[in-house]
Design a protein around this motif. Structure first.
Motif, PDB file in Angstrom:
ATOM      1  N   UNK A  54       0.785  -1.230   0.000  1.00  0.00           N
ATOM      2  CA  UNK A  54       0.000   0.000   0.000  1.00  0.00           C
ATOM      3  C   UNK A  54       0.813   1.274   0.000  1.00  0.00           C
ATOM      4  N   UNK A  55       2.121   1.181   0.234  1.00  0.00           N
ATOM      5  CA  UNK A  55       3.002   2.342   0.145  1.00  0.00           C
ATOM      6  C   UNK A  55       3.495   2.459  -1.293  1.00  0.00           C
ATOM      7  N   UNK A  56       3.257   3.617  -1.898  1.00  0.00           N
ATOM      8  CA  UNK A  56       3.520   3.799  -3.325  1.00  0.00           C
ATOM      9  C   UNK A  56       4.628   4.824  -3.543  1.00  0.00           C
ATOM     10  N   UNK A  57       5.623   4.449  -4.328  1.00  0.00           N
ATOM     11  CA  UNK A  57       6.716   5.344  -4.691  1.00  0.00           C
ATOM     12  C   UNK A  57       6.863   5.329  -6.197  1.00  0.00           C
ATOM     13  N   UNK A  58       6.910   6.509  -6.804  1.00  0.00           N
ATOM     14  CA  UNK A  58       7.013   6.613  -8.260  1.00  0.00           C
ATOM     15  C   UNK A  58       7.975   7.730  -8.632  1.00  0.00           C
ATOM     16  N   UNK A  59       8.795   7.477  -9.637  1.00  0.00           N
ATOM     17  CA  UNK A  59       9.666   8.499 -10.202  1.00  0.00           C
ATOM     18  C   UNK A  59       9.396   8.626 -11.682  1.00  0.00           C
ATOM     19  N   UNK A  60       9.517   9.836 -12.206  1.00  0.00           N
ATOM     20  CA  UNK A  60       9.202  10.012 -13.616  1.00  0.00           C
ATOM     21  C   UNK A  60       9.913  11.184 -14.252  1.00  0.00           C
ATOM     22  N   UNK A  61       9.907  11.157 -15.572  1.00  0.00           N
ATOM     23  CA  UNK A  61      10.472  12.223 -16.398  1.00  0.00           C
ATOM     24  C   UNK A  61       9.496  12.487 -17.535  1.00  0.00           C
TER      25      UNK A  61
END
Length: 408
Positions: A290-297
């Protein structure tokens, strides 16, 4: 909704999309035996959304305080021989004094305040006829909500009190296995500024094509073409052709990944002049218990021109402070990191953006966005904050939203 969409759109986007899906499910009614039964067997709906928006912006002496209530009423007939109808009206009312620039461009707009694009007004938000009597096909004609993919190119701007809707014809077909074809012809866009504003309508001759295939385990493939003949600004008419890959592979019972890769090219269409730019997106996220981590460009390039997204739900991208609703002339690079999860029944989210120019290397600035949301029965409460720290673009801006919504 896929994990990737939840991660990218965030708690606010997921909640808004959930409201849209709930609206759609309310239209699944028992088949009527006559036209009169289609009316008497229909369903009415009421949605109330109150919001207070505060804006403090450098360079403007006064701070904005927008206290508004959106009242939405709608009615859907029961289906009859494949036909259906839906009508929806919205009213936006200022509660208390109007201490904000409503962005309408009208002489009454209070330009001594920062912009909050929630003008007062009453209008028909949707009014359409549908036909679902063909195999795996739905046809719809009239004023309607259209959202494709993550709303990056075609969306409804659902965060604003006056929603963006489209006048035209649409088709959705899923007769091929794991395949969905969406097409729309749009002759007018009802923008968020209201029908009294000179910016309230965008006359178009626009074709939207969106084709998605989800038959693979690890990837969903979507190809699209959006062809905008802008009658009010013919030199800006453009076409956007793109390909989008998304997936959410599960690693274990508690852990899954999500990703998105996308490329699009924008160029001249009809009377468009000197238009050419690229769009790139790359995202990778992980969900652990349930813990969400996202990286983006994300890149909105600037070749012959800056890549534009005039029909997007722009608030969901490039920071909630809305400093980049229009792409700067030198383009935009947005590198972002997003963290979300739940605590004591609250959905929490934090997003950090670092902005720069595609051409010239200018450092535009950075932004921190925070959100908390929770449902109490039929009522959803949202608190949201955005802080843009300017460098070589725009000015420092802080925004705070407090919102409550209930639907019946």
């Amino acid at each position: 909704m896929s994990e990737q969409m939840k991660l990218r759109a965030g708690v606010t986007g997921a909640w808004l999309m959930g409201a849209v899906l709930a609206m759609g499910s309310s239209l699944v009614l028992a088949e009527a035996g006559s036209i009169s039964e289609a009316v008497t067997g229909g369903k009415a709906g009421l949605d109330l959304r109150y919001r207070y928006e505060y804006v403090d912006q450098d360079g403007i002496d006064k701070s904005a305080g927008a206290s508004t209530l959106r009242t939405r009423i709608n009615f859907a007939t029961a289906p009859y021989r494949g036909f259906g109808a839906f009508v929806e009206a919205d009213d936006v009312t200022v509660i208390g004094s109007e201490r904000y620039n409503n962005a309408t461009g009208l002489p009454s707009a209070k330009t001594q305040y920062p912009v909050v694009a929630d003008p007062e007004g009453t209008e028909i938000n949707q009014a359409w006829l549908s036909y679902a009597g063909l195999d795996a096909t739905t046809l719809k004609f009239g004023r309607q909500r259209i959202i494709y993919d993550n709303a990056r190119f075609i969306g409804n701007v659902g965060w604003r009190q006056n929603e963006q809707t489209y006048d035209g014809f649409s088709l959705s077909n899923s007769s091929l296995a794991d395949t969905t074809l969406n097409y729309a012809y749009v002759y007018n866009v009802n923008r968020i500024f209201g029908e009294d504003s000179p910016k309230g309508d965008l006359d178009t001759k626009a074709h939207f094509v969106n084709l998605a295939y989800g038959g693979f385990d690890l990837v969903k493939i979507t190809g699209y073409g959006y062809f905008l003949d802008l009658e009010d600004a013919p030199a800006a008419s453009n076409k956007t052709l793109g390909l989008r890959l998304t997936g959410a592979p599960k690693l274990s019972e508690r852990t899954s990944l999500s990703y998105a890769l996308e490329y699009a090219r924008q160029s001249d269409y009809e009377d468009g002049n000197n238009i050419g730019a690229d769009y790139w997106l790359a995202e990778l996220g992980v969900n652990v218990g349930g813990l969400q981590l996202l990286g983006g460009y994300e890149l909105l390039g600037a070749d012959d021109s800056a890549f534009s997204t005039p029909l997007a739900t722009g608030h969901a991208f490039n920071g909630w402070a809305d400093k980049f609703l229009n792409t700067p002339a030198n383009g935009l690079e947005d590198m972002y990191l997003q963290l979300g999860g739940s605590l004591a029944g609250f959905k929490l989210q934090a997003v950090y953006h670092d902005f720069s120019a595609d051409k010239g290397g200018a450092d535009y600035g950075s932004e921190l966005d925070l959100l908390a949301a929770r449902k109490f029965g039929d009522v959803t409460l949202v608190a949201k904050y955005a802080s843009y720290n300017a460098d070589e673009f725009a000015t420092d801006t802080d925004k705070l939203w407090l919102m409550a919504q209930v639907a019946f």
